[in-house]
Write an enzyme that holds these catalytic residues in place. Structure first.
Site, PDB file in Angstrom:
ATOM      1  CG  ASN A  29      -2.009 -19.498  22.401  1.00  0.00           C
ATOM      2  OD1 ASN A  29      -2.045 -20.052  23.505  1.00  0.00           O
ATOM      3  ND2 ASN A  29      -2.853 -19.775  21.422  1.00  0.00           N
ATOM      4  CB  ILE A  53      -0.951  -0.035   1.226  1.00  0.00           C
ATOM      5  CG1 ILE A  53      -1.947  -1.212   1.079  1.00  0.00           C
ATOM      6  CG2 ILE A  53      -1.700   1.283   1.374  1.00  0.00           C
ATOM      7  CD1 ILE A  53      -2.830  -1.461   2.306  1.00  0.00           C
ATOM      8  CE1 TYR A  76      -2.261  -4.331  11.585  1.00  0.00           C
ATOM      9  CE2 TYR A  76      -4.588  -4.879  11.472  1.00  0.00           C
ATOM     10  CZ  TYR A  76      -3.466  -4.322  10.896  1.00  0.00           C
ATOM     11  OH  TYR A  76      -3.539  -3.753   9.645  1.00  0.00           O
ATOM     12  CG  ASN A 130       1.699   2.559   4.347  1.00  0.00           C
ATOM     13  OD1 ASN A 130       0.619   1.993   4.181  1.00  0.00           O
ATOM     14  ND2 ASN A 130       2.853   1.962   4.039  1.00  0.00           N
ATOM     15  CB  ALA A 131       5.624   1.894   8.453  1.00  0.00           C
ATOM     16  CB  THR A 185      -0.891  -6.199  -0.012  1.00  0.00           C
ATOM     17  OG1 THR A 185      -1.228  -6.766   1.268  1.00  0.00           O
ATOM     18  CG2 THR A 185      -1.612  -4.892  -0.186  1.00  0.00           C
ATOM     19  CG  ASP A 238      12.865   0.058  13.296  1.00  0.00           C
ATOM     20  OD1 ASP A 238      11.757   0.582  13.533  1.00  0.00           O
ATOM     21  OD2 ASP A 238      13.167  -1.092  13.663  1.00  0.00           O
ATOM     22  CE  LYS A 249       1.658 -17.864  17.720  1.00  0.00           C
ATOM     23  NZ  LYS A 249       1.422 -19.194  17.250  1.00  0.00           N
TER      24      LYS A 249
HETATM   25  N1  LIG Z   1      -3.290  -5.177   3.323  1.00  0.00           N
HETATM   26  C1  LIG Z   1      -4.423  -5.003   4.011  1.00  0.00           C
HETATM   27  O1  LIG Z   1      -5.445  -5.663   3.753  1.00  0.00           O
HETATM   28  C2  LIG Z   1      -4.499  -3.973   5.127  1.00  0.00           C
HETATM   29  C3  LIG Z   1      -5.704  -3.834   5.784  1.00  0.00           C
HETATM   30  C4  LIG Z   1      -5.822  -2.881   6.788  1.00  0.00           C
HETATM   31  C5  LIG Z   1      -4.738  -2.082   7.104  1.00  0.00           C
HETATM   32  N2  LIG Z   1      -3.553  -2.250   6.457  1.00  0.00           N
HETATM   33  C6  LIG Z   1      -2.448  -1.361   6.858  1.00  0.00           C
HETATM   34  O2  LIG Z   1      -1.891  -0.735   5.717  1.00  0.00           O
HETATM   35  C7  LIG Z   1      -0.504  -0.478   5.944  1.00  0.00           C
HETATM   36  C8  LIG Z   1       0.324  -1.068   4.808  1.00  0.00           C
HETATM   37  O3  LIG Z   1       0.062  -2.467   4.736  1.00  0.00           O
HETATM   38  P1  LIG Z   1       0.597  -3.424   3.565  1.00  0.00           P
HETATM   39  O4  LIG Z   1      -0.434  -4.461   3.347  1.00  0.00           O
HETATM   40  O5  LIG Z   1       1.087  -2.627   2.414  1.00  0.00           O
HETATM   41  O6  LIG Z   1       1.826  -4.117   4.345  1.00  0.00           O
HETATM   42  P2  LIG Z   1       3.293  -4.511   3.854  1.00  0.00           P
HETATM   43  O7  LIG Z   1       3.815  -5.454   4.863  1.00  0.00           O
HETATM   44  O8  LIG Z   1       3.261  -4.961   2.422  1.00  0.00           O
HETATM   45  O9  LIG Z   1       4.094  -3.129   3.920  1.00  0.00           O
HETATM   46  C9  LIG Z   1       4.429  -2.490   5.133  1.00  0.00           C
HETATM   47  C10 LIG Z   1       5.682  -1.662   4.932  1.00  0.00           C
HETATM   48  O10 LIG Z   1       6.024  -1.062   6.197  1.00  0.00           O
HETATM   49  C11 LIG Z   1       7.426  -1.226   6.408  1.00  0.00           C
HETATM   50  N3  LIG Z   1       7.741  -1.237   7.840  1.00  0.00           N
HETATM   51  C12 LIG Z   1       7.376  -2.178   8.751  1.00  0.00           C
HETATM   52  N4  LIG Z   1       7.917  -1.885   9.946  1.00  0.00           N
HETATM   53  C13 LIG Z   1       8.622  -0.737   9.801  1.00  0.00           C
HETATM   54  C14 LIG Z   1       9.426   0.046  10.680  1.00  0.00           C
HETATM   55  N5  LIG Z   1       9.581  -0.298  11.956  1.00  0.00           N
HETATM   56  N6  LIG Z   1      10.020   1.171  10.187  1.00  0.00           N
HETATM   57  C15 LIG Z   1       9.846   1.519   8.890  1.00  0.00           C
HETATM   58  N7  LIG Z   1       9.112   0.799   8.004  1.00  0.00           N
HETATM   59  C16 LIG Z   1       8.509  -0.313   8.461  1.00  0.00           C
HETATM   60  C17 LIG Z   1       7.728  -2.575   5.765  1.00  0.00           C
HETATM   61  O11 LIG Z   1       9.129  -2.765   5.520  1.00  0.00           O
HETATM   62  C18 LIG Z   1       6.885  -2.518   4.508  1.00  0.00           C
HETATM   63  O12 LIG Z   1       7.576  -1.875   3.456  1.00  0.00           O
HETATM   64  C19 LIG Z   1      -0.181  -1.069   7.321  1.00  0.00           C
HETATM   65  O13 LIG Z   1      -0.267  -0.047   8.295  1.00  0.00           O
HETATM   66  C20 LIG Z   1      -1.285  -2.086   7.511  1.00  0.00           C
HETATM   67  O14 LIG Z   1      -1.510  -2.351   8.866  1.00  0.00           O
HETATM   68  C21 LIG Z   1      -3.404  -3.176   5.470  1.00  0.00           C
END
Ligand SMILES: NC(=O)c1ccc[n+]([C@@H]2O[C@H](COP(=O)([O-])OP(=O)(O)OC[C@H]3O[C@@H](n4cnc5c(N)ncnc54)[C@H](O)[C@@H]3O)[C@@H](O)[C@H]2O)c1
Length: 444
Positions: free
Chosen positions: A297, A217, A351, A286-287, A385, A259, A293
């Site tokens: 657990n 995303i 989460y 966005n990250a 994704t 990070d 779990k």
């Molecule tokens: N995919 C879905 O269905 C969905 C649904 C609801 C919410 N979201 C939210 O959308 C956002 C993006 O999700 P996605 O599906 O693209 O996930 P993804 O895992 O593909 O991408 C997440 C990105 O965040 C980066 N990241 C993680 N920890 C980090 C840190 N500590 N510092 C810097 N960067 C960090 C990762 O390296 C990755 O590039 C997230 O916040 C996720 O919770 C996704």
């Protein structure tokens, strides 16, 4: 990443099975690409309130054609109903009178927008009637079908002149996977609207920070904000450095490898933005990570890491950027929550806590911000994704079908919603949490 069920039902044998077994029949959603008109068809305007008179001019300014009466045999691409004139419950009949004759005269992927007044700004019978609109739009969203969307937009009188960016989003294919939502404009503080010189590049000259920008995303958010004219500064962890660098080079942007949970991350980000860009206009948190779990657990590190990345880091980074004066006037702060933070989910106490906290961040900041700075969040539902490709087949199928569109959304659907919040024209769009979930059946 494709949706195999949707690919299958679009075949002739698939259509036969759908018909005979009553299976979900997802419509291929229209999506916007650069150069397209915002609305490919006619908008029919109805209702009698304080917003109606200016609507044709506002729509015309966006290149959208509108009428109050639809010629015999013609079809409508969108309906906009001004319900701000409804002052008692008897007046709600106007909804039935306007919509019922038009429901069979809509094109594919139609758009419906009902405009009201925030009930909390009214009293007595008018307040009751305005609140009732929510039940109408949420139900119509579930029955409109054929890729249609239905939204309720509560416009505070102070923001009557500031609805163009929201109409541009909600009436166009940019809002393909957003339905059944209630949006408030001008209801929380900021009501200034900056003039948008060019609606095709509403972020021209702006700097946008996107965390987790290397993939999924976040990558799509970076692409869409770049398309809209912004210089994107992407952030991601060292493990994702090369993908991040490649993407940001493609987008003529900038990158910062760190990070976001590191103790000095807020200061490093603030320093980088000030030194290299003179500040920031759009901040997209966005990250995010999942460490699922059941609570019984769940090891402590799974709990702590999810809260740290998804909630504490956005909070601390926002605080530092604001306190250090790095967010420019008319800045936009955007959080990424989740449907799990609204409805809850088995195995996701950590989460869901973090994502409900992101909604808390919006609620706590929305009254406090000044200088035209806004804060909003998206709450994605099932978005296709790499993260969701790893979900087991049966769970994935349920997740994808249990919504009014019978399909998962795409990263671009989340990105377009964020681009609407980020737009220079969205100064009055403050304090909202908008779900990008195809009107999922879970949660309000
Ligand atoms: N995919 C879905 O269905 C969905 C649904 C609801 C919410 N979201 C939210 O959308 C956002 C993006 O999700 P996605 O599906 O693209 O996930 P993804 O895992 O593909 O991408 C997440 C990105 O965040 C980066 N990241 C993680 N920890 C980090 C840190 N500590 N510092 C810097 N960067 C960090 C990762 O390296 C990755 O590039 C997230 O916040 C996720 O919770 C996704």
């Amino acid at each position: 990443m494709s949706d195999r069920y949707q690919d299958f039902v679009s075949t002739s044998i698939g259509q036969l099975l759908v018909k005979n077994l009553g299976l979900p029949n997802p419509t291929a959603l229209e999506r916007w690409s650069g150069g397209d008109v915002l609305v490919d068809g006619l908008v029919v305007i109805g209702g009698d309130g304080r917003l109606g008179e200016a609507l044709p001019t506002t729509l015309d300014g966006l290149g959208i054609a509108s009428t109050r009466t639809l010629d015999d045999g013609a079809r409508a691409k969108a309906l906009v109903f001004d319900a701000t004139g409804i002052t008692d419950t008897a007046g709600l009949v106007a909804l039935h009178e306007f919509f019922t004759p038009l429901m069979r005269r809509l094109e594919t992927c139609p758009r419906v927008v009902v405009l009201g007044t925030p009930p909390e700004q009214r009293t007595g019978s008018e307040r009751i009637a305005q609140r009732a609109l929510e039940g109408f739009t949420r139900s119509l969203g579930k029955e409109i079908g054929r890729g249609g969307t239905v939204q309720l937009v509560y416009v505070a009188p102070a923001a009557d002149g500031a609805i163009a960016s929201t109409l541009a989003f909600l009436l166009s294919p940019k809002s393909a996977y957003v339905s059944g939502q209630v949006v408030r404009i001008g209801a929380h503080g900021a009501t200034t609207t900056d003039e948008v010189a060019d609606w095709t590049r509403p972020l021209a000259g702006k700097v946008a920070l996107v965390t987790g920008a290397s993939r999924g995303i976040g990558e799509e958010i970076a692409r869409v904000l770049h398309r809209d004219g912004a210089t994107v500064v992407g952030v991601d962890v060292p493990q994702a450095a090369s993908e991040l660098q490649t993407l940001m080079a493609e987008l003529d942007g900038d990158h910062l490898v760190l990070d976001i949970t590191a103790s000095d991350a807020p200061q490093r980000i603030a320093h980088h933005l000030r030194q290299h860009h003179g500040g920031v206009d759009v901040v997209v948190h966005n990250a995010g990570i999942t460490r699922d779990k059941k609570l019984a657990n769940m090891a402590a590190d799974r709990w702590e890491s999810v809260i740290a990345v998804n909630l504490t880091a956005p909070e601390l980074i926002t605080r530092e950027l604001l306190d250090a004066g790095v967010v420019n006037a008319s800045g936009r702060i955007v959080g990424v929550a989740s449907i799990a933070g609204i409805a809850g989910n088995v195995g996701q106490t950590n989460y869901a806590t973090s994502k409900a906290g992101v909604i808390g961040l919006v609620e706590s900041l929305r009254e406090e911000l000044d200088d035209g700075i806004t804060v909003n969040a998206v709450a994605p539902g099932f978005i296709i994704t790499q993260m969701t490709a790893a979900v087991p087949f049966a769970t994935r199928e349920v997740g994808q079908r249990l919504n009014a569109m019978s399909q998962g959304g795409l990263p671009v659907d989340v990105a377009e919603t964020i681009a609407w919040f980020a737009s220079a024209g969205s100064g009055a769009v403050n304090g909202n949490v908008v779900r990008v979930c195809g009107q999922m059946m879970l949660g309000a």
